[in-house]
Scaffold this active site. Structure first.
Site, PDB file in Angstrom:
ATOM      1  N   HIS A 104       6.935 -55.561  11.079  1.00  0.00           N
ATOM      2  CA  HIS A 104       7.750 -54.588  11.802  1.00  0.00           C
ATOM      3  C   HIS A 104       9.214 -54.996  11.885  1.00  0.00           C
ATOM      4  CE1 HIS A 104       3.808 -53.207  13.742  1.00  0.00           C
ATOM      5  NE2 HIS A 104       4.081 -52.558  12.632  1.00  0.00           N
ATOM      6  N   CYS A 123      22.062 -28.610  -2.076  1.00  0.00           N
ATOM      7  CA  CYS A 123      22.694 -28.968  -0.804  1.00  0.00           C
ATOM      8  C   CYS A 123      21.715 -29.693   0.124  1.00  0.00           C
ATOM      9  CB  CYS A 123      23.271 -27.742  -0.107  1.00  0.00           C
ATOM     10  SG  CYS A 123      22.027 -26.505   0.276  1.00  0.00           S
TER      11      CYS A 123
HETATM   12  C1  PEP Z   1      17.609 -27.535   3.012  1.00  0.00           C
HETATM   13  O1  PEP Z   1      16.605 -26.940   3.430  1.00  0.00           O
HETATM   14  O2  PEP Z   1      17.579 -28.373   2.112  1.00  0.00           O
HETATM   15  C2  PEP Z   1      18.940 -27.259   3.603  1.00  0.00           C
HETATM   16  C3  PEP Z   1      20.029 -27.743   3.072  1.00  0.00           C
HETATM   17  O3  PEP Z   1      18.963 -26.520   4.712  1.00  0.00           O
HETATM   18  P1  PEP Z   1      18.584 -27.024   6.168  1.00  0.00           P
HETATM   19  O4  PEP Z   1      18.392 -28.514   6.077  1.00  0.00           O
HETATM   20  O5  PEP Z   1      19.703 -26.642   7.054  1.00  0.00           O
HETATM   21  O6  PEP Z   1      17.330 -26.285   6.447  1.00  0.00           O
END
Ligand code: PEP
Ligand code: MG
Length: 865
Positions: free
Chosen positions: A488, A796
């Site tokens: 841990h 993203c």
């Molecule tokens: C995702 O789902 O990868 C994303 C960028 O949107 P959120 O994390 O805001 O749901």
């Protein structure tokens, strides 16, 4: 070592350098989860039988085999690390399953050069697989073994031999049960990886909450009440063991069902599987000789640090033996336990908030141990004989810890360390009047070296409470005499980002305080009193890394292209004006995702169009001419807005999220779109629609945007893109691409929905790996669909900022990566190291692999980060 009627001698299955299991660069072997044994760094290419026996199991991929000796001992031979992913390439078994072999017979031949090139390591493990019945009684101290000749292990039957026979299955039980009837019984097979260790035991206990029943587990001739975690661990029931449950009480039937369900649950993702360890093999054994002052260990958290050694003094106070009366001592103990519990709740919550789920799990498990009735009863019995609360608690925890340590099972020994740790926490709490804060934060006990330089903190073995609250600025590295890479404390060191070396042995113990050392966790070495040359080399490595960071930052304001000239936009994900400023400072080319819901989650009323305009205008103004992709409100799922009163949903992640919210609140999205269309920006603003699952939705919102733009005389030509985060959208990407201007892949949700794993479920967090081949296939389908209509694809989700994943995403056709602002410089630097053509060629191969772990391994080989 001599063979007797009671012992079995195992000879080296390969020629090579002998290593302790702890030096194997794989936590599953290093922690002895496959059994006790030895590792060999091979010099040959043929595995021979270490003893006479029958081939009990031969892996279809030819890289591993289990031999059963006439005495019943089962010997696992496993060539290399992660060699299962080679799918048999480079391996030629010389025997078939079921074959009888003599000691020295060839079992497996392998192409050493090829396997060494393609696998993580060639280190080969020989382990006793049925450790419940046989144990290693002696081992050679030779450094090098000769195939078929050197006796490396002596194995002996334990008392438990034969005791692990599965009891006959009990008849089906009824669902209700009268309190005075005979107990209901059922036999279950433990499915949890690693057997009945702390978490499945704790879960089984928790499953009984609210039920009026007592459940006892019977295994190997021993029994344990489900109420006592310590007694459950002491059963040492392994994965696959048949355990008999006996339940009595009014809800006996329901209790049997609940406990059986927990024990039969597989729990891949436990700590040993969760934390990949970059441990290098111990150089002492691998290289034969170490320079003077160099101590070999195992790397538990990467990095390199220089500093004076400082020994961690166990700060637990020595309790008085005599008590002040049973009532007073019982009350003091209860107060101290409550204070420690409160502290554990806080530590656990803080860890969860940092998304350090494993660390939070450790503290949750400590809470379960703290409430263990067997421990409390033992302490109270001592208090009743006149002992003080501190003395009684220390004795009770030590006795249980000693019982666990005496067991061969390494996991039980780890729990012994947890008990000692809890013992210390409670003693510290008792020493403070009234229990106070539970225990002092660790950093209060770390001095700063005289010249202000952070120390290399040393201990026999750190415990989680030692490290909770550690001041990162005062500790350059952690080094331990014992410990394992999955202990841990090691897990916590990784999460704290502190280089950590474990298993340095007695050589570390001999070093006094203030010894200058280099802790080189990248090469699993500690250099004591290093000479000027070594110090200079380490200092220059540290400086180089810091410079690299600075250089990444300096270059972050230039565009990033691959070595063969393909430009990749590296953008930032933001949720506020401050984030927008940080993105500009870190060199983001654009904003790849503005999570607009974050601007409004805490208001007390739904935002009006003017609110949207004002907030987005401020962000656009802060971007100094950079474009931005603005996502419409993505409320729902795990993002709740106080002002939005919707009926509770059973499965909010599958419910009214993203654009679906407009089904019940059409005004909400109309207002946002009006507000966004009114923003005046010097660079394009683009609209991104979350949770779209079919083209009809996109067409509807495109038409709506056109109508609203006409209404307020705004630009109707604004670009509209689709978030690809639902598998349906990925699979229909070609159809969506006909009508979308661009795609942005939300790998966080795409992974959640593809793997059917709740992104907020801590126990699944470690398995939520977006490099899973199924998720990669979704990304590939998205890029293919987009390419048919010439659309751009960005990512993203968090995968875009994962250095190992960057070449894969580029290879599948992604041209924009949107990451947290702080990751922009390193992501640009990573892009610049890659050749796009090479990524394109290799990425499709990864779709054919079987797991995220296999993909990660392949990425490490193809594109070392
Ligand atoms: C995702 O789902 O990868 C994303 C960028 O949107 P959120 O994390 O805001 O749901
Ligand atoms: Mg999402």
């Amino acid at each position: 070592m001599a063979e007797t009627s009671e012992t079995l001698l195992l000879r080296a299955p390969l020629s090579g350098v002998l290593l302790p299991l702890a030096a194997v660069p794989d936590p599953v072997f290093a922690e002895g989860l496959f059994g006790d044994g030895v590792a060999i760094d091979p010099l040959g290419d043929t595995v021979v039988a270490p003893c006479d026996g029958v081939v009990l199991h031969l892996a279809a991929t030819g890289h591993a085999l289990t031999l059963q000796a006439p005495c019943g001992a089962q010997v696992l031979l496993h060539v290399g690390i992660d060699t299962v992913s080679l799918r048999g390439q480079g391996f030629a078994p010389c025997v078939a399953q079921g074959a009888a072999v003599r000691q020295g017979d060839a079992l497996i031949r392998f192409d050493a050069e090829r396997v060494a090139r393609q696998a993580r390591s060639l280190v080969t493990v020989m382990a006793v697989a049925n450790g419940n019945a046989f144990a290693v009684a002696a081992r050679t101290d030779a450094a090098v073994a000769e195939s078929g000749r050197t006796v490396v292990l002596q194995v002996r039957a334990t008392d438990a031999a034969g005791a692990a026979q599965a009891p006959a299955p009990a008849p089906q039980v009824e669902s209700t049960h009268s309190a005075d009837a005979a107990p209901l019984r059922r036999t279950v097979t433990l499915a949890c990886a690693g057997g009945l260790h702390a978490r499945p035991a704790a879960r089984a206990r928790a499953a009984m909450q609210g039920l009026e029943a007592t459940v006892t587990l019977h295994y190997g001739g021993r029994q344990a009440s489900l109420a006592s975690l310590v007694a459950l661990l002491a059963l040492a029931a392994d994965e696959g063991a048949a355990v008999e449950l006996a339940a009595s009480g009014r809800d006996a039937g329901a209790a049997l069902d609940a406990v059986a369900r927990e024990l039969q649950r597989t729990d891949a993702g436990e700590e040993h599987a969760v934390f990949p360890v970059s441990a290098a093999p111990a150089p002492a054994a691998a290289g034969g000789e170490l320079p003077p002052g160099c101590i070999a260990g195992v790397s538990a958290a990467p990095g390199i640090a220089i500093g004076p050694l400082h020994w961690w003094r166990d700060a637990a106070p020595e309790p008085d033996e005599a008590g002040r009366g049973a009532d007073a001592e019982r009350a003091a103990l209860q107060a101290a336990l409550a204070a420690v519990d409160a502290r554990l709740v806080r530590d656990s919550a803080a860890a969860s908030a940092r998304r350090a789920h494993a660390e939070a799990g450790i503290f949750a498990m400590h809470r379960a141990l703290l409430q263990d009735p067997a421990l409390l009863a033992a302490a109270e019995t001592l208090i009743d004989t006149g002992k003080s609360a501190g003395f009684a608690w220390r004795d009770a925890t030590r006795a249980e810890a000693a019982a666990l340590s005496a067991m061969a099972d390494r996991r039980a020994a780890d729990r012994a360390a947890d008990l000692i740790d809890l013992g210390k926490r409670v003693l510290r709490a008792l020493a403070r009047t009234g229990g106070g804060e539970g225990d002092a934060p660790a950093d209060a006990r770390v001095p700063v070296a005289q010249d202000g330089q952070p120390v290399v903190l040393a201990a026999d073995e750190f415990t989680p409470s030692d490290l909770s609250g550690l001041d990162r600025t005062r500790v350059a590295a952690l080094v331990m005499v014992r410990g394992g890479p999955t202990a841990h404390a090691a897990i916590m060191a990784r999460q704290l980002g502190i280089p950590c070396l474990v298993a340095l042995g007695s050589a570390l113990e001999r070093l006094p305080d203030a010894t200058p050392v280099i802790a080189d966790a990248d090469h699993a070495r500690l250099h004591a009193s290093p000479d000027q040359h070594l110090l200079a080399a380490a200092a220059s490595t540290i400086t180089l890394r810091a410079q690299q960071h600075q250089a990444d930052l300096r270059a972050a304001h230039a565009p990033a292209s691959t070595r063969d000239g393909v430009h990749i936009e590296v953008a930032a994900n933001i949720g506020s004006v401050d984030d927008a400023r940080a993105a500009v400072a870190q060199g983001a080319d654009a904003i790849g995702l503005l999570r607009t819901e974050l601007l409004f989650l805490h208001g007390d009323a739904a935002p009006a169009a003017a609110d949207h305009t004002a907030r987005c205008q401020a962000i656009a103004d802060a971007l100094e001419g950079r474009s931005a992709i603005v996502r419409t409100l993505d409320i729902g799922g795990d993002k709740d807005a106080a002002w939005l009163r919707l009926p509770a949903e059973d499965n909010p992640a599958l419910g009214l999220r993203g654009v679906r919210l407009a089904q019940v609140c059409p005004q909400l999205l109309d207002d946002q779109l009006r507000g966004l269309l009114a923003v005046r920006a010097s660079a394009p603003l683009r609209i991104l629609l979350p949770m779209v699952s079919e083209p009809g939705e996109l067409l509807h919102w495109r038409a709506r945007i056109r109508a609203l733009a006409a209404e307020i005389r705004a630009d109707a030509g604004i670009e509209v893109g689709v978030m690809i985060e639902v598998p349906a959208a990925a699979l229909l990407a070609d159809q969506l691409a006909e009508h979308a201007d661009f795609f942005s892949i939300g790998t966080n949700d795409l992974t959640q929905y593809t793997l059917a794993m709740d992104r907020c479920q801590p126990e699944l967090a470690a398995r939520m790996d977006a490099l899973h081949p199924a998720v990669l296939r979704m990304i590939a389908a998205t890029c293919e669909g987009a390419a048919r209509h010439g659309r751009r694809v960005g990512v993203c989700g968090a995968l875009a900022g994962d250095a190992l994943a960057v070449p894969v995403l580029l290879g599948l056709g992604v041209t924009e990566l949107s990451v947290d602002a702080a990751l922009v410089p390193a992501t640009k630097a990573r892009v610049r190291t890659l050749a796009h053509a090479d990524c394109r060629q290799r990425a499709p191969e990864l779709l054919r692999l079987a797991s995220a772990a296999a993909v990660r391994d392949a990425c490490r080989r193809y594109w070392p980060a």
